[in-house]
Design a protein around this motif. Structure first.
Motif, PDB file in Angstrom:
ATOM      1  N   SER A   1       0.684  -1.426   0.119  1.00  0.00           N
ATOM      2  CA  SER A   1       0.119   0.355  -0.002  1.00  0.00           C
ATOM      3  C   SER A   1       0.684   0.933   0.160  1.00  0.00           C
ATOM      4  O   SER A   1       1.943   1.021   0.145  1.00  0.00           O
ATOM      5  N   VAL A   2      -0.019   2.311  -0.406  1.00  0.00           N
ATOM      6  CA  VAL A   2       0.593   3.644  -0.176  1.00  0.00           C
ATOM      7  C   VAL A   2      -0.003   4.484   0.852  1.00  0.00           C
ATOM      8  O   VAL A   2      -1.260   4.784   0.817  1.00  0.00           O
ATOM      9  N   CYS A   3       0.634   5.589   2.397  1.00  0.00           N
ATOM     10  CA  CYS A   3       0.093   5.907   2.912  1.00  0.00           C
ATOM     11  C   CYS A   3      -0.663   6.895   2.351  1.00  0.00           C
ATOM     12  O   CYS A   3      -0.201   7.595   1.184  1.00  0.00           O
ATOM     13  N   ALA A   4      -1.859   7.240   2.807  1.00  0.00           N
ATOM     14  CA  ALA A   4      -3.146   8.620   2.383  1.00  0.00           C
ATOM     15  C   ALA A   4      -2.159   9.812   2.984  1.00  0.00           C
ATOM     16  O   ALA A   4      -2.660  10.788   2.431  1.00  0.00           O
ATOM     17  N   ARG A   5      -1.432   9.499   3.762  1.00  0.00           N
ATOM     18  CA  ARG A   5      -0.906  11.121   4.530  1.00  0.00           C
ATOM     19  C   ARG A   5      -0.013  11.363   4.128  1.00  0.00           C
ATOM     20  O   ARG A   5       0.599  12.455   3.982  1.00  0.00           O
TER      21      ARG A   5
ATOM     22  N   LEU B   1     -10.363   1.997   2.034  1.00  0.00           N
ATOM     23  CA  LEU B   1     -10.766   2.847   1.212  1.00  0.00           C
ATOM     24  C   LEU B   1      -9.494   3.255   1.511  1.00  0.00           C
ATOM     25  O   LEU B   1      -8.893   4.403   0.206  1.00  0.00           O
ATOM     26  N   THR B   2      -9.175   3.717   1.828  1.00  0.00           N
ATOM     27  CA  THR B   2      -7.682   4.851   2.688  1.00  0.00           C
ATOM     28  C   THR B   2      -6.571   3.930   3.093  1.00  0.00           C
ATOM     29  O   THR B   2      -7.180   3.326   4.487  1.00  0.00           O
ATOM     30  N   SER B   3      -5.278   3.647   3.069  1.00  0.00           N
ATOM     31  CA  SER B   3      -4.636   3.026   4.319  1.00  0.00           C
ATOM     32  C   SER B   3      -3.486   4.024   4.892  1.00  0.00           C
ATOM     33  O   SER B   3      -3.341   5.416   4.239  1.00  0.00           O
ATOM     34  N   VAL B   4      -3.125   4.243   5.856  1.00  0.00           N
ATOM     35  CA  VAL B   4      -2.384   4.492   6.656  1.00  0.00           C
ATOM     36  C   VAL B   4      -1.571   3.847   7.477  1.00  0.00           C
ATOM     37  O   VAL B   4      -1.561   2.824   7.535  1.00  0.00           O
ATOM     38  N   CYS B   5       0.137   4.548   7.130  1.00  0.00           N
ATOM     39  CA  CYS B   5       1.133   3.628   7.945  1.00  0.00           C
ATOM     40  C   CYS B   5       1.272   3.571   8.536  1.00  0.00           C
ATOM     41  O   CYS B   5       1.275   2.223   9.602  1.00  0.00           O
ATOM     42  N   ARG B   6       0.632   4.195  10.133  1.00  0.00           N
ATOM     43  CA  ARG B   6       0.407   4.297  11.165  1.00  0.00           C
ATOM     44  C   ARG B   6      -0.165   4.572  12.073  1.00  0.00           C
ATOM     45  O   ARG B   6      -0.347   6.366  11.119  1.00  0.00           O
ATOM     46  N   PRO B   7      -0.682   4.767  13.065  1.00  0.00           N
ATOM     47  CA  PRO B   7      -1.782   6.165  13.692  1.00  0.00           C
ATOM     48  C   PRO B   7      -1.305   6.635  13.286  1.00  0.00           C
ATOM     49  O   PRO B   7      -2.352   7.848  13.620  1.00  0.00           O
ATOM     50  N   ASP B   8      -0.351   7.217  14.044  1.00  0.00           N
ATOM     51  CA  ASP B   8       0.471   8.963  14.482  1.00  0.00           C
ATOM     52  C   ASP B   8       0.781   9.054  13.431  1.00  0.00           C
ATOM     53  O   ASP B   8       1.745  10.473  13.986  1.00  0.00           O
ATOM     54  N   CYS B   9       1.170   8.571  11.720  1.00  0.00           N
ATOM     55  CA  CYS B   9       1.682   9.194  11.056  1.00  0.00           C
ATOM     56  C   CYS B   9       0.814  11.039  10.477  1.00  0.00           C
ATOM     57  O   CYS B   9       0.256  10.988  10.291  1.00  0.00           O
ATOM     58  N   ARG B  10       2.286  11.999  10.331  1.00  0.00           N
ATOM     59  CA  ARG B  10       1.900  12.633  10.601  1.00  0.00           C
ATOM     60  C   ARG B  10       1.780  13.564   9.450  1.00  0.00           C
ATOM     61  O   ARG B  10       1.590  14.692   9.120  1.00  0.00           O
ATOM     62  N   GLY B  11       1.428  12.609   8.441  1.00  0.00           N
ATOM     63  CA  GLY B  11       1.944  13.001   6.766  1.00  0.00           C
ATOM     64  C   GLY B  11       2.832  13.918   6.563  1.00  0.00           C
ATOM     65  O   GLY B  11       4.183  14.403   6.880  1.00  0.00           O
ATOM     66  N   LEU B  12       2.382  14.977   5.360  1.00  0.00           N
ATOM     67  CA  LEU B  12       3.185  15.896   4.233  1.00  0.00           C
ATOM     68  C   LEU B  12       2.620  17.358   5.281  1.00  0.00           C
ATOM     69  O   LEU B  12       1.489  17.449   5.310  1.00  0.00           O
ATOM     70  N   CYS B  13       3.423  18.292   4.471  1.00  0.00           N
ATOM     71  CA  CYS B  13       3.106  19.714   4.912  1.00  0.00           C
ATOM     72  C   CYS B  13       2.762  19.638   3.603  1.00  0.00           C
ATOM     73  O   CYS B  13       3.180  19.568   2.401  1.00  0.00           O
ATOM     74  N   PRO B  14       1.572  20.402   4.158  1.00  0.00           N
ATOM     75  CA  PRO B  14       0.278  21.142   2.936  1.00  0.00           C
ATOM     76  C   PRO B  14       0.824  22.265   2.372  1.00  0.00           C
ATOM     77  O   PRO B  14       0.339  22.519   1.057  1.00  0.00           O
ATOM     78  N   ILE B  15       2.236  23.038   2.556  1.00  0.00           N
ATOM     79  CA  ILE B  15       3.086  24.244   1.720  1.00  0.00           C
ATOM     80  C   ILE B  15       4.120  23.447   1.306  1.00  0.00           C
ATOM     81  O   ILE B  15       3.658  24.069  -0.277  1.00  0.00           O
ATOM     82  N   CYS B  16       5.205  22.692   2.009  1.00  0.00           N
ATOM     83  CA  CYS B  16       6.070  23.649   1.083  1.00  0.00           C
ATOM     84  C   CYS B  16       6.586  20.613   1.238  1.00  0.00           C
ATOM     85  O   CYS B  16       7.114  21.069   0.142  1.00  0.00           O
ATOM     86  N   GLY B  17       5.595  20.520   1.658  1.00  0.00           N
ATOM     87  CA  GLY B  17       5.691  18.986   0.523  1.00  0.00           C
ATOM     88  C   GLY B  17       6.443  17.746   1.055  1.00  0.00           C
ATOM     89  O   GLY B  17       6.557  16.942   1.101  1.00  0.00           O
ATOM     90  N   VAL B  18       6.953  18.299   2.535  1.00  0.00           N
ATOM     91  CA  VAL B  18       7.983  17.770   3.535  1.00  0.00           C
ATOM     92  C   VAL B  18       7.503  16.535   4.327  1.00  0.00           C
ATOM     93  O   VAL B  18       6.412  17.071   4.287  1.00  0.00           O
ATOM     94  N   ASN B  19       7.769  15.686   3.832  1.00  0.00           N
ATOM     95  CA  ASN B  19       7.215  14.616   5.146  1.00  0.00           C
ATOM     96  C   ASN B  19       7.796  14.671   6.554  1.00  0.00           C
ATOM     97  O   ASN B  19       8.815  14.637   6.830  1.00  0.00           O
ATOM     98  N   ARG B  20       6.708  14.306   7.215  1.00  0.00           N
ATOM     99  CA  ARG B  20       6.440  15.568   8.971  1.00  0.00           C
ATOM    100  C   ARG B  20       6.906  14.278   9.600  1.00  0.00           C
ATOM    101  O   ARG B  20       7.157  14.720  10.782  1.00  0.00           O
ATOM    102  N   ASN B  21       7.168  13.039   9.473  1.00  0.00           N
ATOM    103  CA  ASN B  21       7.666  12.128  10.091  1.00  0.00           C
ATOM    104  C   ASN B  21       9.241  12.125   9.641  1.00  0.00           C
ATOM    105  O   ASN B  21       9.898  11.524  10.840  1.00  0.00           O
ATOM    106  N   GLN B  22       9.844  12.218   9.017  1.00  0.00           N
ATOM    107  CA  GLN B  22      11.299  12.546   8.612  1.00  0.00           C
ATOM    108  C   GLN B  22      11.720  14.026   8.893  1.00  0.00           C
ATOM    109  O   GLN B  22      12.975  14.209   9.282  1.00  0.00           O
ATOM    110  N   THR B  23      10.967  14.634   9.155  1.00  0.00           N
ATOM    111  CA  THR B  23      11.688  16.410   8.410  1.00  0.00           C
ATOM    112  C   THR B  23      10.866  16.821   9.644  1.00  0.00           C
ATOM    113  O   THR B  23       9.832  17.155   8.936  1.00  0.00           O
ATOM    114  N   SER B  24      10.829  18.009   9.625  1.00  0.00           N
ATOM    115  CA  SER B  24      10.504  19.094  10.449  1.00  0.00           C
ATOM    116  C   SER B  24      10.176  20.754   9.573  1.00  0.00           C
ATOM    117  O   SER B  24      11.239  20.707   9.387  1.00  0.00           O
ATOM    118  N   CYS B  25       9.437  21.572   9.245  1.00  0.00           N
ATOM    119  CA  CYS B  25       9.611  22.821   8.804  1.00  0.00           C
ATOM    120  C   CYS B  25       9.010  23.960   9.515  1.00  0.00           C
ATOM    121  O   CYS B  25       8.522  24.050  10.119  1.00  0.00           O
TER     122      CYS B  25
END
Length: 167
Positions: free
Chosen positions: A65-69, A122-146
């Motif tokens: 799967s691919v995480c929806a967040r 319907l949607t798949s999430v890699c883990r319940p606490d996945c922080r997803g992508l920043c809607p402004i800069c697009g960085v993965n918030r699980n790996q980097t903060s912005c």
């Protein structure tokens, strides 16, 4: 995915257990490609009632799967139960939800696929606490903060509030 029915067809009402492990090729469904990371493991039982075969079972697999967040790929376990009825084609009524079978072999392929599609998330999430992508800069918030400012949600009533505040 096939069951041998010779013994069951001779013993009306006697349940027979089965266990199957089958790989599943990628399947197209609902505009997406369903890919299993592991073979389907199917356990269950079937019984001939004199007119048809009733099959009950459990399917276990793991989906790619691919995480929806966060849009990262991951493997997602999937397990579901099913109960289906199979009859000779001549005995199937037009509007029935019965699968056909011929001779002393019964293919579970279509019934298992139909049930797998019904149980896809319907949607798949890699883990319940996945922080997803920043809607402004697009960085993965699980790996980097912005340092982007959080986007304030716009109220559906904001235009009306502005008119009301003018008076």
């Amino acid at each position: 995915m096939e069951l041998q029915l010779a013994a069951a067809l001779k013993q009306v009402g006697e349940p027979f257990s089965f266990q199957l492990t089958e790989p599943l090729l990628p399947q197209q469904f609902g505009g997406r490609t369903v890919v299993c990371a592991a073979p389907l493991s199917i356990t269950g039982q079937y019984v001939f009632d004199g007119k048809g075969i009733s099959v009950e079972g459990t399917v276990k697999t793991c989906l790619r799967s691919v995480c929806a967040r966060c849009a990262e790929p991951f493997e997602e376990p999937l397990e579901f139960g099913f109960a289906e009825r199979f009859c000779k084609p001549a005995a199937i009524e037009e509007d029935s939800e019965t699968y056909p079978f011929e001779g002393d072999r019964l293919s579970l392929d279509q019934a298992v696929l139909d049930n797998l599609f019904l149980h896809l998330p319907l949607t798949s999430v890699c883990r319940p606490d996945c922080r997803g992508l920043c809607p402004i800069c697009g960085v993965n918030r699980n790996q980097t903060s912005c340092d982007c400012e959080p986007v304030r949600p716009i109220s559906a009533w904001s235009a009306l509030d502005a008119i009301r505040n003018e008076d």
